[in-house]
Design a protein around this motif. Structure first.
Motif, PDB file in Angstrom:
ATOM      1  N   ASP A 133     109.351 -10.217 -24.724  1.00 52.87           N
ATOM      2  CA  ASP A 133     109.946 -10.545 -23.729  1.00 52.87           C
ATOM      3  C   ASP A 133     111.390  -9.903 -23.555  1.00 52.87           C
ATOM      4  O   ASP A 133     111.874  -9.539 -22.358  1.00 52.87           O
ATOM      5  N   ALA A 134     111.896  -9.849 -24.622  1.00 53.83           N
ATOM      6  CA  ALA A 134     113.215  -9.166 -24.750  1.00 53.83           C
ATOM      7  C   ALA A 134     113.107  -7.899 -24.410  1.00 53.83           C
ATOM      8  O   ALA A 134     113.996  -7.321 -23.649  1.00 53.83           O
ATOM      9  N   VAL A 135     112.068  -6.895 -24.899  1.00 54.86           N
ATOM     10  CA  VAL A 135     111.966  -5.596 -24.521  1.00 54.86           C
ATOM     11  C   VAL A 135     111.793  -5.387 -23.145  1.00 54.86           C
ATOM     12  O   VAL A 135     112.252  -4.734 -22.187  1.00 54.86           O
ATOM     13  N   ALA A 136     110.724  -6.436 -22.480  1.00 50.88           N
ATOM     14  CA  ALA A 136     110.545  -6.220 -21.213  1.00 50.88           C
ATOM     15  C   ALA A 136     111.650  -6.892 -19.956  1.00 50.88           C
ATOM     16  O   ALA A 136     111.954  -6.264 -19.113  1.00 50.88           O
ATOM     17  N   ALA A 137     112.589  -7.482 -20.753  1.00 48.96           N
ATOM     18  CA  ALA A 137     113.707  -7.760 -19.946  1.00 48.96           C
ATOM     19  C   ALA A 137     114.596  -6.721 -19.758  1.00 48.96           C
ATOM     20  O   ALA A 137     115.391  -6.267 -18.495  1.00 48.96           O
ATOM     21  N   ALA A 138     114.685  -5.898 -20.786  1.00 48.87           N
ATOM     22  CA  ALA A 138     115.477  -4.691 -20.808  1.00 48.87           C
ATOM     23  C   ALA A 138     114.722  -3.347 -20.040  1.00 48.87           C
ATOM     24  O   ALA A 138     115.254  -2.536 -19.367  1.00 48.87           O
ATOM     25  N   PHE A 139     113.322  -3.510 -20.033  1.00 46.96           N
ATOM     26  CA  PHE A 139     112.535  -2.352 -19.674  1.00 46.96           C
ATOM     27  C   PHE A 139     111.386  -3.085 -19.107  1.00 46.96           C
ATOM     28  O   PHE A 139     110.387  -3.282 -19.534  1.00 46.96           O
ATOM     29  N   PRO A 140     111.423  -3.491 -17.792  1.00 47.93           N
ATOM     30  CA  PRO A 140     110.479  -4.158 -17.121  1.00 47.93           C
ATOM     31  C   PRO A 140     109.002  -3.422 -17.200  1.00 47.93           C
ATOM     32  O   PRO A 140     107.956  -4.207 -16.755  1.00 47.93           O
ATOM     33  N   ALA A 141     109.121  -2.237 -17.210  1.00 46.42           N
ATOM     34  CA  ALA A 141     107.886  -1.372 -17.063  1.00 46.42           C
ATOM     35  C   ALA A 141     107.125  -1.500 -18.419  1.00 46.42           C
ATOM     36  O   ALA A 141     106.093  -0.739 -18.458  1.00 46.42           O
ATOM     37  N   ILE A 142     107.610  -2.163 -19.458  1.00 46.46           N
ATOM     38  CA  ILE A 142     106.775  -1.883 -20.813  1.00 46.46           C
ATOM     39  C   ILE A 142     105.390  -2.415 -20.580  1.00 46.46           C
ATOM     40  O   ILE A 142     104.667  -1.379 -21.417  1.00 46.46           O
ATOM     41  N   ARG A 143     104.977  -3.078 -19.842  1.00 46.20           N
ATOM     42  CA  ARG A 143     103.351  -3.436 -19.808  1.00 46.20           C
ATOM     43  C   ARG A 143     102.821  -2.133 -19.286  1.00 46.20           C
ATOM     44  O   ARG A 143     101.706  -1.977 -19.736  1.00 46.20           O
ATOM     45  N   THR A 144     103.349  -1.705 -18.167  1.00 42.46           N
ATOM     46  CA  THR A 144     102.728  -0.658 -17.578  1.00 42.46           C
ATOM     47  C   THR A 144     102.609   0.529 -18.597  1.00 42.46           C
ATOM     48  O   THR A 144     101.825   1.299 -18.779  1.00 42.46           O
ATOM     49  N   ALA A 145     103.550   0.682 -19.478  1.00 40.02           N
ATOM     50  CA  ALA A 145     103.675   1.734 -20.495  1.00 40.02           C
ATOM     51  C   ALA A 145     102.728   1.697 -21.422  1.00 40.02           C
ATOM     52  O   ALA A 145     101.910   2.502 -21.860  1.00 40.02           O
ATOM     53  N   ALA A 146     102.342   0.355 -22.170  1.00 39.12           N
ATOM     54  CA  ALA A 146     101.286   0.063 -22.602  1.00 39.12           C
ATOM     55  C   ALA A 146     100.004   0.408 -22.095  1.00 39.12           C
ATOM     56  O   ALA A 146      99.101   0.967 -22.715  1.00 39.12           O
ATOM     57  N   VAL A 147      99.829   0.020 -20.603  1.00 37.27           N
ATOM     58  CA  VAL A 147      98.549   0.450 -20.227  1.00 37.27           C
ATOM     59  C   VAL A 147      98.147   1.759 -20.043  1.00 37.27           C
ATOM     60  O   VAL A 147      97.162   2.450 -20.451  1.00 37.27           O
ATOM     61  N   GLU A 148      99.327   2.656 -19.732  1.00 36.91           N
ATOM     62  CA  GLU A 148      99.108   3.857 -19.494  1.00 36.91           C
ATOM     63  C   GLU A 148      98.884   4.532 -20.765  1.00 36.91           C
ATOM     64  O   GLU A 148      98.269   5.761 -20.864  1.00 36.91           O
TER      65      GLU A 148
END
Length: 268
Positions: free
Chosen positions: A38-53
């Motif tokens: 969540d801390a990473v996602a707060a700084a980089f909201p697209a992190i889940r998209t990055a993981a999927v890609e």
């Protein structure tokens, strides 16, 4: 899970494989992994998209290797917690006799992999509890040698793992030792986090969250990424965003949201 593996699990410290599982919507993670994620996602909201890609890049690369390059042997280092379309599932859907050796150093990954990453008799799989930082240990492991023949070409996959290796641990040298161990006609697949595609405002936020508490994380620029492929023949389209490597027609994210380089190369 055996006693030795279980004794190595520290659920109070975030682990990259479990955090990645959290971003992909998995359930094999703990509070520390979710807090870190969540801390990473707060700084980089697209992190889940990055993981999927990144997973989509893996699938496309394996399909290319199995269908077009004729590869039947795969060494997947930094496997992570099993998710849909693992390397052996993609490869064996094309070539039932494809064989895959999986490597990871998280005991939770080990437990899940041994239960889930199974193939047919023709297309066998093996799972090694080992670390990328010790390539010779991986290459000499009897379980791996039981399914892979290093006298024949092997596809070495290092997908979203090298950015957890510090510069002082010589990531280029580690890759070179793996490539030197496989014969001509083998392939190298790498994806790697980068900040190159991020706008300046996002760069500042991401750098703020890259602290030791989150674990080692070393995004690299294009020049550093390219060094992993020195002496190899890049497969078209060469080095670029993971979303641009042989897209399959499905809508993809922007390079900024995917935040990763990807490439495939052949050993001449």
């Amino acid at each position: 899970m055996d006693g030795e593996a279980g004794s190595r699990i520290d659920t109070s410290v975030p682990h990259p494989a479990r955090r990645y599982d959290y971003w992909l919507g998995g359930k094999d993670n703990f509070a520390a992994d979710r807090e870190s994620g969540d801390a990473v996602a707060a700084a980089f909201p697209a992190i889940r998209t990055a993981a999927v890609e990144n997973r989509r890049f893996l699938r496309r690369a394996v399909r290319y290797l199995a269908a077009e390059a004729g590869m039947r042997q795969f060494l997947d280092i930094g496997t992570g917690i099993p998710a849909a379309d693992n390397t052996h599932e993609v490869a064996q859907a094309i070539a039932p006799d494809a064989r895959v050796g999986y490597v990871d150093n998280d005991p939770i990954v080990l437990a899940h992999a041994r239960a889930l990453l199974t193939g047919s008799d023709a297309g066998r799989t093996a799972y090694l509890d080992a670390d990328l930082r010790e390539p010779e240990k991986i290459l000499a492991h009897p379980d791996l040698l039981a399914i892979l023949d290093f006298g024949r070409p092997v596809a070495v996959l290092l997908v979203a793992v090298l950015h957890f290796i510090r510069d002082d641990e010589d990531p280029v040298g580690l890759v070179r030792r793996l490539v030197d161990a496989v014969p001509s006609g083998s392939y190298l697949v790498i994806s790697h986090a980068t900040l190159d595609f991020l706008p300046p405002e996002a760069l500042a936020r991401v750098r703020d969250v890259m602290t030791p508490a989150q674990g080692t994380f070393v995004p690299r620029d294009r020049a550093a990424f390219a060094r992993f492929f020195d002496g190899l023949d890049l497969v078209a389209p060469g080095i670029g965003s993971v979303v641009d490597w042989r897209p399959d027609g499905a809508p993809g994210a922007s390079p900024a949201d995917a935040a990763g380089y990807g490439a495939v190369a052949r050993k001449p």
